[in-house]
Design a protein around this motif. Structure first.
Motif, mmCIF file in Angstrom:
data_model
loop_
_atom_site.group_PDB
_atom_site.id
_atom_site.type_symbol
_atom_site.label_atom_id
_atom_site.label_comp_id
_atom_site.label_asym_id
_atom_site.label_seq_id
_atom_site.Cartn_x
_atom_site.Cartn_y
_atom_site.Cartn_z
ATOM 1 N N ASN A 146 28.207 -8.838 120.506
ATOM 2 C CA ASN A 146 28.727 -10.151 120.126
ATOM 3 C C ASN A 146 29.163 -10.978 121.328
ATOM 4 O O ASN A 146 28.949 -12.189 121.373
ATOM 5 C CB ASN A 146 29.881 -9.997 119.142
ATOM 6 C CG ASN A 146 29.413 -9.523 117.781
ATOM 7 O OD1 ASN A 146 28.215 -9.468 117.520
ATOM 8 N ND2 ASN A 146 30.347 -9.168 116.918
ATOM 9 N N ASN A 210 27.640 -14.084 114.711
ATOM 10 C CA ASN A 210 28.459 -12.872 114.823
ATOM 11 C C ASN A 210 29.883 -13.168 114.378
ATOM 12 O O ASN A 210 30.298 -14.333 114.316
ATOM 13 C CB ASN A 210 28.402 -12.299 116.242
ATOM 14 C CG ASN A 210 29.169 -13.123 117.258
ATOM 15 O OD1 ASN A 210 30.399 -13.161 117.256
ATOM 16 N ND2 ASN A 210 28.440 -13.782 118.168
ATOM 17 N N GLU A 339 33.117 -5.441 114.195
ATOM 18 C CA GLU A 339 32.347 -6.418 114.973
ATOM 19 C C GLU A 339 30.942 -6.417 114.386
ATOM 20 O O GLU A 339 30.230 -5.419 114.456
ATOM 21 C CB GLU A 339 32.318 -6.047 116.452
ATOM 22 C CG GLU A 339 33.653 -6.194 117.153
ATOM 23 C CD GLU A 339 33.931 -7.641 117.572
ATOM 24 O OE1 GLU A 339 32.994 -8.467 117.525
ATOM 25 O OE2 GLU A 339 35.079 -7.932 117.961
ATOM 26 N N SER A 341 27.146 -8.671 113.262
ATOM 27 C CA SER A 341 26.239 -9.753 113.615
ATOM 28 C C SER A 341 25.038 -9.761 112.685
ATOM 29 O O SER A 341 24.667 -8.740 112.105
ATOM 30 C CB SER A 341 25.780 -9.634 115.078
ATOM 31 O OG SER A 341 25.246 -8.354 115.348
#
Length: 373
Positions: A146, A210, A339, A341
């Motif tokens: 990201n 993201n 995290e 995306s």
């Protein structure tokens, strides 16, 4: 649009099998009151084999934090160059074409970061940006991707190298006898992975968006206690149950772009353990086979921390995808942090970066001076 190219992955030659792990637990902890539970939990991980950066006898010894960190630095410097070279070749770029290095690791420490050593020793330009990430654990693989994407959004012709270096076996603590620690002793493995994100051109996951999401009041659920003996991993039993909170965040990210997170063509998910994968399948409403690459990484390498998503992506490259296929990548770790995306698959062969216009000092023209919205 930025494209995450084919990762390169290295694992050590020394291995330990599931059977050897179980036998070792029985030998080292014969009187542990929860040994049957620990053995059952290790079996349930499905980890057939893990790779260790040192021979088993040295892994089990504890010469002290200083000696272990020296081992971390020595092995990283020995192994990272070849992995980086393969990642650069797959992306059709050279070291001088890289504008930023995102280096992630939670199993050793250096200052300056190992990215500084790489710039000095591996041919990267002195003006290469450095983004070292040391405290996001398993989520750092997704975070590295990201942050590389963010950099390419700002500098649209840039190329970013991502490196994940994890020697989890160097965090083994022989005196940590709680169930979470003993489970971890049978779950984590060692690996190095690297990949290039190209701002323009390339084959792989073409980045669309993201996002980050932190689950409030869970900061102690995955953590290190830092003691004289080094990093002591702490894992709360509630961690596997967080997918019911994180899955909606993945649905929200996909929905913001008109995508349905339950109906994508590929999924690259951090393989923290089998329950995490099983629960996320249920909450995303996808078939277990959707996470086959993550399960393969877990089975063959164990949990290799931040390197998991890059290895799972490598397996997706091996299988192949059609142009425009839609997918989701997600890493989970301390915080509890996700995290994630979105991307579409690009089948374009990477054009060597030397075919693009460069300034006299090797920069892609406009990278260091023009900030794109």
């Amino acid at each position: 649009m930025a494209v995450l190219c084919r990762p390169a992955v290295w694992v050590p030659e020394t291995t330990i099998s599931m059977e050897e792990t179980l036998a070792l637990a029985r030998r080292l902890h014969p009187g542990h009151e929860k040994l049957p539970l620990v053995l059952r939990m290790i079996k349930n991980t499905g980890v057939v084999k893990r790779h260790l950066v040192q021979p088993l006898a040295e892994t089990l010894a504890h010469p002290g934090f200083e000696a272990r960190n020296r081992t971390y630095v020595r092995e990283a410097r020995l192994r990272v160059p070849e992995v980086v070279e393969r990642a650069l070749a797959s992306a059709g770029v050279m070291a001088r074409d890289i504008d930023a290095i995102v280096f992630v690791s939670c199993t050793g420490f250096t200052m300056p970061p190992l990215s500084s050593w790489m710039i000095n020793e591996l041919g990267f330009r002195p003006d290469t940006r450095q983004v070292p990430i040391a405290q996001l654990g398993c989520a750092a693989g997704g975070a590295a991707i990201n942050r590389a994407h963010d950099f390419c959004l700002a500098y649209q012709d840039a190329n970013v190298l991502i490196v994940a270096c994890e020697f989890c076996s160097l965090c083994y603590q022989p005196d940590d006898l709680d169930v979470g620690s003993l489970l971890s002793d049978g779950l984590f493995g060692d690996a190095i992975a690297a990949a290039v994100m190209r701002g323009q051109g390339g084959e792989g996951m073409q980045m669309v968006a993201n996002a980050s999401h932190l689950v409030p009041d869970t900061q102690d659920w995955i953590a290190y206690e830092v003691k004289a003996t080094g990093f002591h991993f702490r894992l709360d039993s509630r961690v596997p149950g967080t997918m019911n909170v994180l899955a909606p965040a993945l649905h929200t990210l996909a929905g913001a772009y008109g995508w349905d997170a339950s109906k994508l063509d590929f999924y690259i998910i951090h393989a923290g353990g089998p329950r995490i994968l099983d629960d996320l399948c249920r909450y995303l409403r996808v078939e277990p086979a959707a996470f086959r690459h993550s399960r393969a990484t877990l089975t063959q390498y164990g949990n290799i921390a931040s390197a998991v998503v890059l290895d799972a992506l490598r397996r997706q490259f091996d299988e192949g995808l059609s142009e425009g296929a839609r997918g989701l990548l997600a890493g989970f770790g301390p915080g509890i942090t996700a995290e994630s995306s979105l991307g579409t698959w690009s089948c374009a062969e990477p054009v060597p970066i030397g075919h693009q216009a460069h300034s006299s000092d090797g920069h892609i023209a406009n990278v260091t001076h023009t900030l794109h919205p």
